[in-house]
Every structure is written in C-alpha cells, then in structure tokens.
Design a protein around this motif. Structure first.
Motif, short mmCIF file in Angstrom:
data_model
loop_
_atom_site.label_atom_id
_atom_site.label_comp_id
_atom_site.label_asym_id
_atom_site.label_seq_id
_atom_site.Cartn_x
_atom_site.Cartn_y
_atom_site.Cartn_z
N THR A 93 0.79 -1.24 -0.12
CA THR A 93 -0.07 -0.05 0.14
C THR A 93 0.95 1.20 0.10
OG1 THR A 93 -1.80 -1.05 1.33
CG2 THR A 93 -2.00 1.25 1.20
N VAL A 94 0.76 2.36 -0.93
CA VAL A 94 1.54 3.38 -0.86
C VAL A 94 0.37 4.44 -0.63
CG1 VAL A 94 2.68 5.05 -2.23
CG2 VAL A 94 3.02 2.54 -2.66
N VAL A 95 0.77 5.44 0.66
CA VAL A 95 -0.11 6.40 1.01
C VAL A 95 0.60 7.54 1.31
CG1 VAL A 95 -2.06 4.82 1.84
CG2 VAL A 95 -0.09 5.62 3.25
N ASN A 96 -0.17 8.64 1.61
CA ASN A 96 0.50 10.09 1.91
C ASN A 96 1.23 9.92 3.35
OD1 ASN A 96 -0.48 11.45 -0.26
ND2 ASN A 96 -2.29 11.73 0.67
N ARG A 97 2.31 10.45 3.54
CA ARG A 97 3.02 10.39 4.74
C ARG A 97 2.04 10.90 5.99
NH1 ARG A 97 9.19 12.19 5.40
NH2 ARG A 97 9.14 10.31 4.23
N GLY A 98 2.32 9.95 7.05
CA GLY A 98 1.54 10.09 8.20
C GLY A 98 0.04 9.27 8.48
N LYS A 99 0.04 8.55 7.10
CA LYS A 99 -0.96 7.50 7.02
C LYS A 99 -0.91 6.06 7.09
CE LYS A 99 -4.37 10.44 6.06
NZ LYS A 99 -5.55 10.87 6.79
N ALA A 100 0.33 5.84 7.36
CA ALA A 100 0.99 4.51 7.43
C ALA A 100 0.42 3.58 8.74
CB ALA A 100 2.33 4.48 7.30
N GLU A 101 0.29 4.47 9.62
CA GLU A 101 -0.18 3.84 10.81
C GLU A 101 -1.71 3.44 10.79
OE1 GLU A 101 1.47 2.33 13.26
OE2 GLU A 101 3.36 3.67 12.96
N ASP A 102 -2.57 4.35 10.10
CA ASP A 102 -3.90 3.97 9.76
C ASP A 102 -4.05 2.75 8.95
OD1 ASP A 102 -4.39 6.37 11.21
OD2 ASP A 102 -4.50 7.73 9.43
N VAL A 103 -3.04 2.60 7.86
CA VAL A 103 -3.14 1.45 7.10
C VAL A 103 -3.03 0.16 8.16
CG1 VAL A 103 -1.99 0.28 5.44
CG2 VAL A 103 -2.42 2.59 5.13
N ILE A 104 -1.85 0.23 8.91
CA ILE A 104 -1.70 -1.00 9.84
C ILE A 104 -2.88 -1.42 10.73
CG2 ILE A 104 -0.24 -1.68 11.65
CD1 ILE A 104 1.16 -2.00 9.19
#
Length: 222
Positions: free
Chosen positions: A129-140
């Motif tokens: 998954t590639v997302v805007n910075r700061g959204k990685a934890e939301d993906v997890i």
C-alpha cells in the motif's frame, strides 16, 4: 485471490532484517550468484503480544531486494538461510514473488520463461500500500482490524528535489509511505477491503494497493 497462471522465470526476493544486516546479506548474495540488489530502510510494526508474527517490532529494519532467475534464487535462499538463520525468531523474514523479466541486465535476458519454479507453493500474499506520509499507521490499524498481524513501513521518495518516481502512474514523492503486509491468502481480500474503506483509497491522491502472490517464505511465526 486467484494464483497467477504463468510460472515466472525470475524471483524477486524480499529480505526484511535487523538494521545493519543489509550489507552483509547483499555481500553473501553476490557470492551465491546474485550480482546486485537494493537496500532501503523501514520499520516494523508488530506488537510483541502477537507471538512474534513476522519477527518484526516497532524498530528500524533494512529491506533487501534481490532479483534472480529461479535456479540462482533457490540456491541463494538456501545458502542465505544457513548463514543468517532466518528461521530462528527475531532473525528476520524472507519471501519471494514472481517477476516475468529483468530489464537492464544482460545476465538474465536469455533465461527460458518456462523454467521450473521449484519449491512448494506458499499460502501467503504480500499487500503493498502506498499512501501519503502520516497515514501508514492508519493502514496498519485497518489491516489489524481485518486480521493482519502487522507489517513494515517504508518511506518512499523520488530521485531528486524536482523529480518523482512513478508506480502504476502514481507519483512517489518524499511525502509518501509504503507499507508491506504479508497475509494469508484467505484473509487478503478482507484486509485489502478494510484498508480501502478506512483510507478511502479510491479517492484521487489517497493511495494505491497492489497484491502479489508469494512463492516461498522463511522466518514466519504464528
């Protein structure tokens, strides 16, 4: 999700190891016939209470990417596992995916595309998954809510101040994050659907998800 029908002639090897191990792995891989690779930084997100699934914690990791024909990759995996003992807890994980060809290396251009893959079929897939910075934890968090045990976060960037990389026609700039999640096949669709819903991936500019079948794994604990 359906398995790919064509047996690929090459393997892309992902090795997620402790910080500082990347160069050692790369040097040993060269001795096994793999001419080169790429190392980039990431961090694990797995909670200790989850029985060390993926053997990753919230700390710096190095991801080593290696490309090789099937025979070379199979040999290298056996040798690397002997040396670095990925099957032991906290020694990292390894998984491979199929690729149909390698451009830019004369070493591989004449490999027969019908070459035997070898090894047993894996029950896993990798969700990227590639997302805007700061959204990685939301993906997890979205992935965990759907049954994932965690993943690895990588900061993605372009090659220069005024340049960007592109992935499936999506720009990968310094403000992007890439998340790798290893998933059992039976829960992949549920995890992807959860990420898609929570991050509103279908909205322009919010991100992209792609899934690859995993061929082999080392170092996975449940």
């Amino acid at each position: 999700m359906a398995k790919l029908n064509n047996v690929p002639a090459f393997q892309l090897i992902y090795i997620i190891a402790n910080y500082g191990m990347g160069s050692k792995i790369l040097r040993r891989a060269k001795k096994c016939g793999i001419p080169g690779g790429t190392i980039f930084l990431g961090r694990g997100t797995v909670d200790n209470s989850l029985l060390n699934f993926l053997s990753l914690y919230d700390e710096r990791k190095e991801i080593v990417l290696l490309g090789a024909d099937n025979d070379t990759a199979n040999h290298a995996l056996i040798e690397l596992n002997k040396i670095f003992q990925f099957e032991r807890p906290n020694h990292g994980i390894v998984f491979t995916t199929g690729i149909s060809g390698i451009v830019g290396s004369k070493r591989y251009k004449d490999i027969d595309n019908e070459q035997e893959r070898g090894g047993s079929e894996s029950m896993y897939q990798v969700i990227t998954t590639v997302v805007n910075r700061g959204k990685a934890e939301d993906v997890i968090e979205a992935a965990k809510a759907a049954g994932s045990k965690g993943g690895t976060i990588v900061n993605a960037r372009g090659s220069g101040v005024n340049e960007t990389s592109r992935l499936f026609n999506m720009e990968i700039e310094p403000e992007k994050e890439m998340i790798l999640i290893l998933s059992k096949e039976e829960v992949t669709e549920t995890i992807v659907a959860s990420i898609q819903k929570e991050l509103e991936i279908e909205e322009p500019g919010n991100g992209i998800i792609f899934i690859q079948d995993v061929q082999k794994t080392y170092g996975i604990y449940e």
